[in-house]
Design an enzyme around this catalytic site. Sequence first.
Site: not given
Ligand code: OXD
Ligand code: MN
Length: 587
Positions: A72, A200-201, A209, A229, A251, A253, A256, A276, A373, A499-500
């Site tokens: 992005r 790009y996505g 987004k 988000h 993003s 972190c 997913t 997301d 991705r 473990d989370n």
């Molecule tokens: C982001 C994504 O950048 O989900 O947050 O692609």
């Molecule tokens: Mn995202």
Amino acid sequence: MAMSLDLFVKEMRELMIPSNVYIMDGSQEEAERLVSIAQKSEVDGRVVLKELNDDEYPNSYYHRSNPNDVARTEHLTFVCTVLKEQAGPNNNWMDPNKAKEKMMGFFKGAMKGRTMYVIPFVMGTPMSKYAKNCVQVTDSVYVALSMRIMSRVGKQAIERIGSSSDFFRGIHSIGDVNPDKRFIMHFPQENLVMSFGSGYGGNALLGKKCYSLRIASYLGYQEGWLAEHMVIMGVQSPEGKVTYFLGAFPSACGKTNLTLLEPVFKGYKIWTLGDDIAWINIGEGGRLYAINPESGFFGVASGTGVNTNPVMMKTLKNNKFYPTLFTNTAVDNSNNTPWWEGVSNDIPSHLSDWQGCKYDRNSGKPAAHPNSRFTVSIYNCPTLSPEYDNPRGVPISGIIFGGRRKDTIPLVYETKDWSSGVFAASIIGSETTAAASGQLGNVRRDPMAMLPFCGYSMGDYFQHWLNIGKRVKKPPKIFMVNWFRKDEDGKFMWPGFKDNSRVIKWMLDRIEGKTGVRECEIGLFPQEGSIDLSGLDIKEKTMQKLLKIDRGEWKKEISMIEEFYAKFGDKIPVDLRNHLYALKEKF
Ligand code: OXD
Ligand code: MN
């Protein structure tokens, strides 16, 4: 500018002068046809799609983008409201008329010799009263196919739209993929996005987004709901009860990974609803209900593997939905499979990097782009919740907020109430990652993980959150987490990943009132021994460090928060200002 679907298509045709116009119906035959077109087309010297090994990755295709178009581009993303202050200091702003004039210049004749794909789509399950009707035009077959995975494209959308003019309009052309002619312009007050020069996505799949966060957050502000988000997941306890959580993280972190988690405890299960975006409404009984407007995952490949996310690996190899796309990964030429760092321990010897060159393992560079991705249907996911298509959404009991911080922020704490939770979420900081272009590793404030995605002024957004809390009957508990705290040697102290689920189990216990808390300066902390660490080799001292509040670090943190809040001047709600004063008093 009300406009029916027919009229919109006519205007777009006159503006961009494509040689063909193709209206998508969403069928399987159509997808196969588009894939075959993509396999024969080139965009700036690259074949758009290449088939991958069907035994290893069924129905999967490979796409390599222009190296200048891999993430992005926030500096080229604008929110064009009538008044600058409506967009707020969190957005780049341009006068809507000026922005349109600029974009019209780019779009004029942009599709000469190309096909214009008209993509009618619904965000949200089409039976839901929370779902929204949308149309995007694009000259990228890759974008058209990606949209088909990420949203409900075709007949249902056309039927829902009918002769109405009430739908989101997304105008997109990849142009000549030139960063000097690249802009993503949002017009929240007109339900319109114009995007030029990127495939790009986050820049080009306008349902994601652009619409479902930036435009929808503005709609939510007007209409009394939230577009966030966030992941949506259900946590099933051994008794079979499912408790639903939302989770917001900047993003890359691990959102997913979190929503596809396999818990370490017997009898527990996580059901996936979204990775997301969540649209959150006040529903039945005055509770918060969430739907995922999307129908696919546009996930970061790098780092995904059987150890970190086994369910996603299964999702990628499940061939129910056609097609699955891989973008900017490396390719193992010995068996024509996509490859990325983390998918296997050894580096294959016949590897092409994400730009198609023979990979040099001594280069010190990764073979896959760090923001490589996959685009895959959510229906391929073996842990997809049976409630995923429920038009009323799922009732939310807990909201988890987090960021990537090597220090300061403890592993987990609960906030005292909704307004303290909104405060804690408004001060999230996170180290920057590869999902957006720019510098890596700096801490930037990213309230609710929405800084790049809030389509209006964040001061108003905070107030909107506080107002929602006042209207909700049984507000969810709000938790803060940080999986990424490091020790003096720079090593992660918490194992993370599956473990989370230990931390999530603690949250479940809190929601069910099964465990108490101890109150600290910043919120409610787990009582000693209340996070189930059975089977985990972690020292008592490490746990203490993970939950430690370092006064020096917090002093610094507070001055960073003050600096951030100052950008919004008197737009910061009084409630939040009071929370900040109170926090400062304590340190
Ligand atoms: C982001 C994504 O950048 O989900 O947050 O692609
Ligand atoms: Mn995202």
